[in-house]
Design an enzyme around this catalytic site. Structure first.
Site, PDB file in Angstrom:
ATOM      1  N   ARG A   1       0.942  -1.163  -0.073  1.00  0.00           N
ATOM      2  CA  ARG A   1      -0.130  -0.076   0.002  1.00  0.00           C
ATOM      3  C   ARG A   1       0.811   1.176  -0.226  1.00  0.00           C
ATOM      4  NH1 ARG A   1      -3.096   0.821   5.120  1.00  0.00           N
ATOM      5  NH2 ARG A   1      -1.567   2.809   5.517  1.00  0.00           N
TER       6      ARG A   1
ATOM      7  N   HIS B   1      -4.261   4.827   4.183  1.00  0.00           N
ATOM      8  CA  HIS B   1      -5.150   4.042   4.295  1.00  0.00           C
ATOM      9  C   HIS B   1      -6.489   4.651   3.593  1.00  0.00           C
ATOM     10  CE1 HIS B   1      -8.310   1.415   6.003  1.00  0.00           C
ATOM     11  NE2 HIS B   1      -8.849   2.289   6.499  1.00  0.00           N
TER      12      HIS B   1
ATOM     13  N   TYR C   1       3.598   6.079  10.940  1.00  0.00           N
ATOM     14  CA  TYR C   1       3.993   4.721  10.966  1.00  0.00           C
ATOM     15  C   TYR C   1       4.499   4.039   9.502  1.00  0.00           C
ATOM     16  CZ  TYR C   1      -0.314   3.879   8.265  1.00  0.00           C
ATOM     17  OH  TYR C   1      -1.381   4.240   7.335  1.00  0.00           O
TER      18      TYR C   1
END
Length: 345
Positions: free
Chosen positions: A255, A259, A268
């Site tokens: 990814r 998100h 992160y």
């Protein structure tokens, strides 16, 4: 069977690198099919990129990006017949475009407008599922029902790697296997469940290993290779139609986008890894494959992109032209007799 090139960690792959790894081919795909796959990839990529812009302009609400995931959606959907059903998660919000759903409809969904409510029977695309993994038992039950009716319909359900840690995934996968439901369980393993990395949510060496626990075959495929995905899905569909039950497909990718638009990946994300992965994104890889085969020209690339941009411009214009919705519609299908607070609120 078509040739599948060997790749690291047992990933099935067809598209080479144009240098040391040669390109493969897939049975049953003519040149026209290869170009149609490209058109669909560009359409989905353009939708995703423009939707992010529209969100930043305040023209749609919170949006879940799928940049870099287009090969999984296009390759899997292209392996289905029109009567087959798709159960998407929010990450496949634009999958209806591959079934002739209008861009305005999907944009309206993200705007929270009733014009974004489609009839699943019109497109054989179920409603988007935002709760994690709950679409898996929905799809399993639906597929079993089709089998009981003696229909040849196959059902495909999309879900992410995080969904495999949910009870709903277990229940749906186990039920499908026991009932030999004609279902393809398609896992988009982009290695992040929001901010939780894959290794923090499962001890499995590979998600595909979980298939054995349900008594079904599992296939691990390069999630950025649209041809390998098409081939793996086509084989799973053929198996389902033959009455042999479900198949688990793990499509491995990474990814590169957050998100969603409400996410802050700076807390992160590994941005060096992201930049490296972007250099191998699926649309560019497939474009180079077509160029090596002599099927794609600069003129066709530009024409395809302009057509996709036009569809987006027309879609947002149509979505924004919809009359303002009546807030009471939220409750129309929730109560037989609305309580006073709803009737007069």
């Amino acid at each position: 069977m078509a040739q599948v090139l060997p790749a690291e960690t047992d990933l099935r792959r067809v598209i080479g690198d144009g240098d040391t790894v040669p390109d493969g081919a897939v049975d049953g795909l003519a040149d026209a099919d290869l170009l149609e796959l490209y058109r669909q990839l560009v359409l989905l990529r353009t939708y995703d990129e423009r939707s992010l812009v529209y969100h930043r302009q305040g023209r749609i609400g919170t949006y879940a990006m799928y940049w870099g995931h287009e090969a999984m959606q296009v390759g899997a959907a292209y392996a289905l017949d029109r009567e087959d059903w798709i159960f998407p998660s929010y990450r496949e919000s634009a999958i209806g475009l591959l079934r002739d759903m209008t861009t305005a409809t999907i944009l309206s969904w993200w705007r929270g407008h009733p014009a974004g409510w489609w009839n699943p029977r019109e497109f054989n695309v179920a409603s988007l599922c935002v709760p994690i993994a709950t679409q898996v038992p929905h799809a399993a039950g639906f597929a079993w029902g089709k089998r009981l009716r003696g229909e040849r319909t196959c059902t495909l359900v999309f879900f992410g790697d995080g969904a495999t840690s949910e009870g709903a995934f277990h229940e749906g996968a186990n039920f499908a296997a026991v009932m030999r439901a004609p279902l393809v369980l398609f896992c988009n393993n982009n290695q992040w469940a929001i901010s939780t990395p894959l290794e923090a949510q499962t001890a499995a060496a590979a998600l595909v290993d979980k298939a054995a626990g349900y008594g079904m075959p599992g296939v691990r495929v390069d999630g950025g290779d649209v041809l390998a995905i098409y081939e793996a899905t086509a084989e799973a569909v053929e198996r389902a139609r033959a009455g042999e039950g479900p198949t688990f497909i793990e499509a491995v990718t990474y990814r590169c986008a957050p998100h969603g638009t409400a996410d802050d990946p700076t807390a992160y994300a590994d941005f060096e890894r992201i930049e490296e992965e972007k250099r191998h994104e699926c649309v560019g890889r497939y474009e180079q494959y077509l160029r090596r085969r002599g099927l794609l020209t600069d003129e066709l690339v530009e024409q395809t992109r302009q057509e996709a941009l036009l569809a987006m411009r027309e879609g947002i214009a149509a979505a924004e032209a919809e009359p303002q919705a009546d807030p009471s519609e939220v409750f129309d299908h929730a109560y037989v007799d609305p309580p006073p607070g709803v009737r007069h609120g």
